[in-house]
Design an enzyme around this catalytic site. Structure first.
Site, PDB file in Angstrom:
ATOM      1  N   GLU A 199       0.940  -1.048   0.138  1.00 64.13           N
ATOM      2  CA  GLU A 199       0.073  -0.007  -0.041  1.00 64.13           C
ATOM      3  C   GLU A 199       1.093   1.291   0.020  1.00 64.13           C
ATOM      4  O   GLU A 199       1.450   1.593   0.934  1.00 64.13           O
ATOM      5  CB  GLU A 199      -0.866  -0.081   1.322  1.00 64.13           C
ATOM      6  CG  GLU A 199      -1.907  -1.067   1.431  1.00 64.13           C
ATOM      7  CD  GLU A 199      -2.829  -1.352   0.404  1.00 64.13           C
ATOM      8  OE1 GLU A 199      -3.383  -0.343  -0.183  1.00 64.13           O
ATOM      9  OE2 GLU A 199      -3.378  -2.158   0.293  1.00 64.13           O
ATOM     10  N   CYS A 243      -2.241   8.954   2.519  1.00 65.66           N
ATOM     11  CA  CYS A 243      -1.886   8.543   1.447  1.00 65.66           C
ATOM     12  C   CYS A 243      -2.911   9.006   0.319  1.00 65.66           C
ATOM     13  O   CYS A 243      -2.676   9.338  -0.820  1.00 65.66           O
ATOM     14  CB  CYS A 243      -1.851   7.019   1.414  1.00 65.66           C
ATOM     15  SG  CYS A 243      -3.168   6.346   2.217  1.00 65.66           S
TER      16      CYS A 243
HETATM   17  N1  LIG Z   1      -1.666   3.530   0.342  1.00 65.01           N
HETATM   18  C1  LIG Z   1      -1.633   3.313   1.795  1.00 65.01           C
HETATM   19  O1  LIG Z   1      -2.571   2.676   2.155  1.00 65.01           O
HETATM   20  C2  LIG Z   1      -0.807   4.415   2.575  1.00 65.01           C
HETATM   21  C3  LIG Z   1      -1.253   4.601   3.905  1.00 65.01           C
HETATM   22  C4  LIG Z   1      -0.217   5.527   4.661  1.00 65.01           C
HETATM   23  C5  LIG Z   1       0.831   5.663   4.180  1.00 65.01           C
HETATM   24  N2  LIG Z   1       1.124   5.442   2.895  1.00 65.01           N
HETATM   25  C6  LIG Z   1       2.466   5.988   2.571  1.00 65.01           C
HETATM   26  O2  LIG Z   1       3.432   6.118   3.337  1.00 65.01           O
HETATM   27  C7  LIG Z   1       4.434   6.988   3.229  1.00 65.01           C
HETATM   28  C8  LIG Z   1       4.745   7.719   4.379  1.00 65.01           C
HETATM   29  O3  LIG Z   1       4.893   7.243   5.718  1.00 65.01           O
HETATM   30  P1  LIG Z   1       6.631   6.721   5.844  1.00 65.01           P
HETATM   31  O4  LIG Z   1       7.274   7.929   5.810  1.00 65.01           O
HETATM   32  O5  LIG Z   1       6.452   6.236   7.258  1.00 65.01           O
HETATM   33  O6  LIG Z   1       7.045   5.581   4.884  1.00 65.01           O
HETATM   34  P2  LIG Z   1       8.432   4.958   4.653  1.00 65.01           P
HETATM   35  O7  LIG Z   1       8.289   4.092   3.390  1.00 65.01           O
HETATM   36  O8  LIG Z   1       9.454   5.796   4.811  1.00 65.01           O
HETATM   37  O9  LIG Z   1       8.443   4.128   6.076  1.00 65.01           O
HETATM   38  C9  LIG Z   1       7.437   3.009   6.147  1.00 65.01           C
HETATM   39  C10 LIG Z   1       7.957   1.888   6.820  1.00 65.01           C
HETATM   40  O10 LIG Z   1       8.858   1.203   6.167  1.00 65.01           O
HETATM   41  C11 LIG Z   1      10.185   0.917   6.752  1.00 65.01           C
HETATM   42  N3  LIG Z   1      11.390   0.863   5.936  1.00 65.01           N
HETATM   43  C12 LIG Z   1      12.067   1.940   5.582  1.00 65.01           C
HETATM   44  N4  LIG Z   1      13.192   1.328   4.759  1.00 65.01           N
HETATM   45  C13 LIG Z   1      13.243   0.162   4.677  1.00 65.01           C
HETATM   46  C14 LIG Z   1      13.737  -1.044   4.059  1.00 65.01           C
HETATM   47  N5  LIG Z   1      14.857  -0.876   3.412  1.00 65.01           N
HETATM   48  N6  LIG Z   1      13.550  -2.073   4.462  1.00 65.01           N
HETATM   49  C15 LIG Z   1      12.301  -2.478   5.086  1.00 65.01           C
HETATM   50  N7  LIG Z   1      11.395  -1.630   5.877  1.00 65.01           N
HETATM   51  C16 LIG Z   1      11.800  -0.196   5.566  1.00 65.01           C
HETATM   52  C17 LIG Z   1      10.291   2.193   7.850  1.00 65.01           C
HETATM   53  O11 LIG Z   1      10.916   2.043   8.810  1.00 65.01           O
HETATM   54  C18 LIG Z   1       8.663   2.297   8.097  1.00 65.01           C
HETATM   55  O12 LIG Z   1       8.343   1.297   9.051  1.00 65.01           O
HETATM   56  C19 LIG Z   1       3.617   7.942   1.996  1.00 65.01           C
HETATM   57  O13 LIG Z   1       4.337   7.653   0.846  1.00 65.01           O
HETATM   58  C20 LIG Z   1       2.342   7.399   2.054  1.00 65.01           C
HETATM   59  O14 LIG Z   1       1.470   7.674   1.084  1.00 65.01           O
HETATM   60  C21 LIG Z   1       0.367   4.715   2.000  1.00 65.01           C
HETATM   61  O1  LIG Z   2      -2.921   7.068   4.821  1.00 64.97           O
HETATM   62  C1  LIG Z   2      -3.522   6.354   4.075  1.00 64.97           C
HETATM   63  C2  LIG Z   2      -4.600   5.521   5.105  1.00 64.97           C
HETATM   64  O2  LIG Z   2      -4.928   4.511   4.463  1.00 64.97           O
HETATM   65  C3  LIG Z   2      -5.282   6.361   5.851  1.00 64.97           C
HETATM   66  S1  LIG Z   2      -6.989   5.858   5.761  1.00 64.97           S
HETATM   67  O3  LIG Z   2      -6.898   4.700   6.507  1.00 64.97           O
HETATM   68  O4  LIG Z   2      -7.495   5.811   4.565  1.00 64.97           O
HETATM   69  O5  LIG Z   2      -7.834   7.003   6.632  1.00 64.97           O
END
Ligand SMILES: NC(=O)c1ccc[n+]([C@@H]2O[C@H](COP(=O)([O-])OP(=O)(O)OC[C@H]3O[C@@H](n4cnc5c(N)ncnc54)[C@H](O)[C@@H]3O)[C@@H](O)[C@H]2O)c1
Ligand SMILES: O=C[C@H](O)CS(=O)(=O)O
Length: 475
Positions: free
Chosen positions: A248, A282
């Site tokens: 995701e 997201c």
């Molecule tokens: N599509 C969705 O449902 C959804 C929901 C929430 C957030 N997001 C996305 O998440 C991002 C923001 O969150 P963030 O800054 O915490 O994301 P991030 O990708 O920096 O980190 C997410 C997780 O991945 C881990 N991680 C980082 N490098 C890694 C590696 N090399 N191997 C394994 N794990 C690793 C981090 O420690 C953390 O636990 C945004 O891009 C957002 O859109 C997507």
């Molecule tokens: O950041 C994205 C998450 O999926 C938020 S929510 O669960 O859609 O509210």
């Protein structure tokens, strides 16, 4: 439940473990020390995986027991809801009203996952062309699951992984984002109290570079359920080879306001959802496309609503927009906005930063090629552009490397039915913004927004193996 200033431990192999190396977590608004968390060593991560494998092979966790345990966690979470909401506000910077909603949603996610334990059935396959054979399928837990989660929904996005994993009968190892990991530790306390068997729920905290990489490279892990940035998502997919992952990822989601819509209603809701959790969602509204003929009407109402947003302390119930996760992230956004300005964009309001607080920002006169349009902003910044025809708006939305969700405000029933087929996204929201999610729905994107669906009923299908059984019934 104590939260502040305590050295938090890790739940590994049914034991609470303290480590010498710790990670300090700060209150995202005040900057004060919030907690200090044990960081998992290589040896501890290995121990967690070994314990999970043992649990998977040797510890029974029957569906009816899973149901009881998951419902009990939901109950415990509900009983502790205010403490969790406060943690989300302090550790995550989310306004308290939204934090309370997150806890409520998490309770429901556990309950929905519990219900799924009663539906884990295979099917009988018609024996057309296979005379003398009786064919059916069973659904088997897939094995050890690693749940890697982001900072922005530090409770519900962990629950969206833990609850379906347990409902499917899989041991789960949680690696949350370090800066919001106290919440995971506290959730693990509830999982233990609710009776999750030893080895079925563990948490390993540490950076992606160390703990994350170790998990990715451990071949004993069968499935990775990841929510986070596209860069890390791609890296996971590349590293784990043929093993499975649910990814995701990010987005630059858009919402259309068509000329037949209730423009004022759309403007009010968009002003709220473009800046909710400081845009760190997201599916946050990043791009708004308004039909030319109603643009002025829209802008007048939209800007008025934006000017009413209260920015500041997440613990104040009147706050709409809290701090961003870090000053570094706020600086990144500041530079993207400035870059857009230099390339000809008009910063209609906002664009101001005080440490990690970024003011709600509306940008017009943007074009493809600008980071504020093409990349995921993940900040309280929105772009507004106009379009002439609906085909043009659809092209603008699809002209993106992402495809998570899109919204459209319109009174045209025909268009409402047609547009989900035309937009390249995982979900289309009619007469609301792209920033809508209810936890039971299948949720997930296409293109660089990832693959697979969450929502307990859908996630669980990715967490079981469908095994086909062929019985020879020839005389
Ligand atoms: N599509 C969705 O449902 C959804 C929901 C929430 C957030 N997001 C996305 O998440 C991002 C923001 O969150 P963030 O800054 O915490 O994301 P991030 O990708 O920096 O980190 C997410 C997780 O991945 C881990 N991680 C980082 N490098 C890694 C590696 N090399 N191997 C394994 N794990 C690793 C981090 O420690 C953390 O636990 C945004 O891009 C957002 O859109 C997507
Ligand atoms: O950041 C994205 C998450 O999926 C938020 S929510 O669960 O859609 O509210």
């Amino acid at each position: 439940m104590q939260t502040n200033q305590v050295k938090e431990r890790l739940l590994i192999d049914g034991e609470w473990v303290s480590t010498k190396e710790t990670h300090k977590i700060y209150n995202k608004f005040t900057g004060e020390l919030f907690s200090e968390i044990s960081v998992a060593s290589e040896e501890l991560v290995d121990r967690a995986v070994t314990a999970a494998v043992t649990a998977y092979k040797k510890v029974a966790f029957a569906p009816d027991e899973r149901y009881r345990v998951l419902m009990r966690v939901a109950q415990l979470l509900e009983q502790n809801s205010e403490q969790f909401a406060k943690m989300i506000a302090e550790e995550g910077g989310k306004p308290i009203t939204d934090a309370r909603t997150e806890v409520k949603r998490s309770v429901a996610t556990f309950q929905m996952a519990a219900d799924e334990t009663k539906k884990l059935v295979g099917e009988i396959i018609p024996n057309y062309n296979a005379q003398g054979r009786f064919l059916y399928t069973i659904k088997k837990p897939i094995g050890v699951v690693a749940a890697i989660t982001p900072f922005n929904f530090p409770l519900n996005l962990v629950v969206h992984k833990v609850a379906p994993s347990l409902a499917a009968g899989n041991p789960v190892i949680i690696k949350p984002a370090s800066d919001t990991s106290t919440i995971t530790v506290k959730l693990c306390e509830l999982l233990e109290e609710a009776g999750v068997p030893k080895g079925y729920a563990q948490c390993v905290i540490g950076s992606g570079r160390t703990v994350g990489e170790q998990l990715l490279n451990d071949q004993r892990i069968a499935h990775y359920t990841f929510t986070g940035s596209p860069g890390v998502g791609k890296h996971i997919q590349k590293t784990i080879g043929l093993r499975k992952a649910t990814l995701e990822l990010g987005s630059n989601s858009a919402t259309i306001v068509h000329d037949d819509a209730d423009v004022e209603k759309a403007a009010d809701k968009l002003a709220k959802m473009a800046f909710a959790h400081a845009g760190q969602i997201c599916i946050s509204v990043q791009r708004i496309y308004v039909q030319e003929s109603v643009l002025d009407r829209f802008m007048e109402r939209f800007l008025d609503e934006v000017s009413r947003l209260k920015v500041g302390d997440p613990l104040n119930p009147d706050t709409n927009v809290g701090p961003m996760i870090s000053e570094v992230e706020a600086e990144r956004v500041e530079s993207w906005v400035e870059e857009a300005r230099q390339e000809g964009a008009n910063i209609v309001t906002g664009g101001k930063r005080t440490k990690n607080l970024f003011s709600p920002t509306v940008i017009t006169n943007v074009k493809k090629g600008m980071k504020v349009v093409d990349e995921e902003l993940f900040a309280p910044v929105v772009t507004v552009s106009s379009y002439k025809t609906i085909e043009e708006a659809i092209d603008l939305i699809n002209d993106s490397k992402y495809g998570l969700q899109a919204g459209i405000y319109t009174a045209d029933l025909n268009l409402s039915y047609r547009i989900p087929y035309l937009l390249e996204v995982g979900g289309v929201v009619i007469n609301d913004t792209c920033c809508y999610r209810t936890d039971q729905m299948p949720y997930g994107g296409v293109k660089e927004s990832g693959n697979g669906k969450e929502g307990p009923a859908y996630a669980i299908q990715e967490l079981v193996e469908t095994v086909t059984v062929v019985v020879n019934i020839e005389e």
